[in-house]
Design an enzyme around this catalytic site. Structure first.
Site, PDB file in Angstrom:
ATOM      1  N   CYS A  85      -1.991 -12.798  14.372  1.00 28.89           N
ATOM      2  CA  CYS A  85      -1.350 -13.129  13.109  1.00 28.89           C
ATOM      3  C   CYS A  85      -1.881 -12.161  12.054  1.00 28.89           C
ATOM      4  CB  CYS A  85      -1.693 -14.564  12.723  1.00 28.89           C
ATOM      5  SG  CYS A  85      -1.067 -15.055  11.119  1.00 28.89           S
ATOM      6  N   HIS A 126       6.111 -19.315  15.803  1.00 33.65           N
ATOM      7  CA  HIS A 126       4.862 -18.979  15.113  1.00 33.65           C
ATOM      8  C   HIS A 126       5.021 -19.163  13.601  1.00 33.65           C
ATOM      9  CE1 HIS A 126       1.114 -16.482  14.544  1.00 33.65           C
ATOM     10  NE2 HIS A 126       1.694 -16.295  13.370  1.00 33.65           N
ATOM     11  N   GLU A 127       6.123 -18.633  13.057  1.00 29.24           N
ATOM     12  CA  GLU A 127       6.316 -18.706  11.601  1.00 29.24           C
ATOM     13  C   GLU A 127       6.595 -20.129  11.134  1.00 29.24           C
ATOM     14  OE1 GLU A 127       5.224 -16.163  10.383  1.00 29.24           O
ATOM     15  OE2 GLU A 127       5.552 -14.724  11.986  1.00 29.24           O
ATOM     16  N   HIS A 130       3.495 -22.018  10.626  1.00 36.39           N
ATOM     17  CA  HIS A 130       2.829 -21.708   9.347  1.00 36.39           C
ATOM     18  C   HIS A 130       3.252 -22.686   8.255  1.00 36.39           C
ATOM     19  CE1 HIS A 130       0.391 -18.071   9.586  1.00 36.39           C
ATOM     20  NE2 HIS A 130       1.292 -17.479  10.349  1.00 36.39           N
TER      21      HIS A 130
HETATM   22 ZN    ZN Z   1       0.978 -15.814  11.509  1.00 33.51          ZN
END
Ligand code: ZN
Length: 136
Positions: A85, A126-127, A130
C-alpha cells in the site's frame, strides 16, 4: 489537484463517510494524484489524500475509474495473497475474491453496477477496505 499522500495510520484507520454530489472535486483530485504516482500506485482511497469520504479510484488498464460510495454486492472465489500500500511499508497477507460485483455512483451521479475480476477486482477490494478504516 495533486495531493500529499497520508501515511498516518491513526487517521487511515478511521471510517469514512458517505460521499455526496458536492464531493466530485475530490474524485478529480484522486485522478490527479494517481496520475502523479502512476509508477508505484494502481488505486487510491480518498482518505489517502486526507478526505474521509467514501470515494476510490481504480486503475483498469487504459483508464482510471472513480467510484463514489462503492459497495461490493457479490463476491466469489476467495484466495490468499500479499499486498502493498502506498501508505505503508512492505507487504501484508490478505484474503481477496477473484470475482466481485460493485455498485457505485459515477461523476454524473448515475448509479453503476460493474463486474470486476482478477487484478482489477483486487485493487477495488483493497481500496474499498480503506473506506472502513481497514489497511490491508
Ligand atoms: Zn492502500
Amino acid at each position: 489537484m495533486v495531493k500529499q499522500i497520508v501515511r498516518d495510520v491513526f487517521f487511515l484507520s478511521q471510517k469514512s463517510e458517505p460521499a455526496t454530489k458536492e464531493d466530485l472535486q475530490i474524485g478529480r483530485d484522486l485522478q490527479d494524484t494517481l496520475q502523479a504516482n502512476r509508477e508505484r500506485c494502481v488505486g487510491m482511497a480518498a482518505n489517502m489524500i486526507g478526505v474521509k469520504k467514501n470515494i476510490i479510484i481504480v486503475n483498469m488498464g487504459m483508464i482510471d475509474v472513480v467510484m463514489f460510495n462503492p459497495a461490493i454486492v457479490s463476491k466469489r472465489g476467495s484466495y490468499e495473497t500479499e499486498e502493498g500500500c502506498l501508505s505503508l511499508d512492505g507487504v501484508r497477507k490478505t484474503t481477496r475474491y477473484q470475482d466481485i460485483e460493485v455498485e457505485y455512483y459515477d461523476f454524473n451521479w448515475k448509479k453503476q453496477r460493474q463486474k470486476l475480476s482478477g487484478w482489477t477486482a483486487q485493487i477495488a477490494q483493497h481500496e474499498i477496505d480503506h473506506l472502513s478504516g481497514k489497511i490491508i
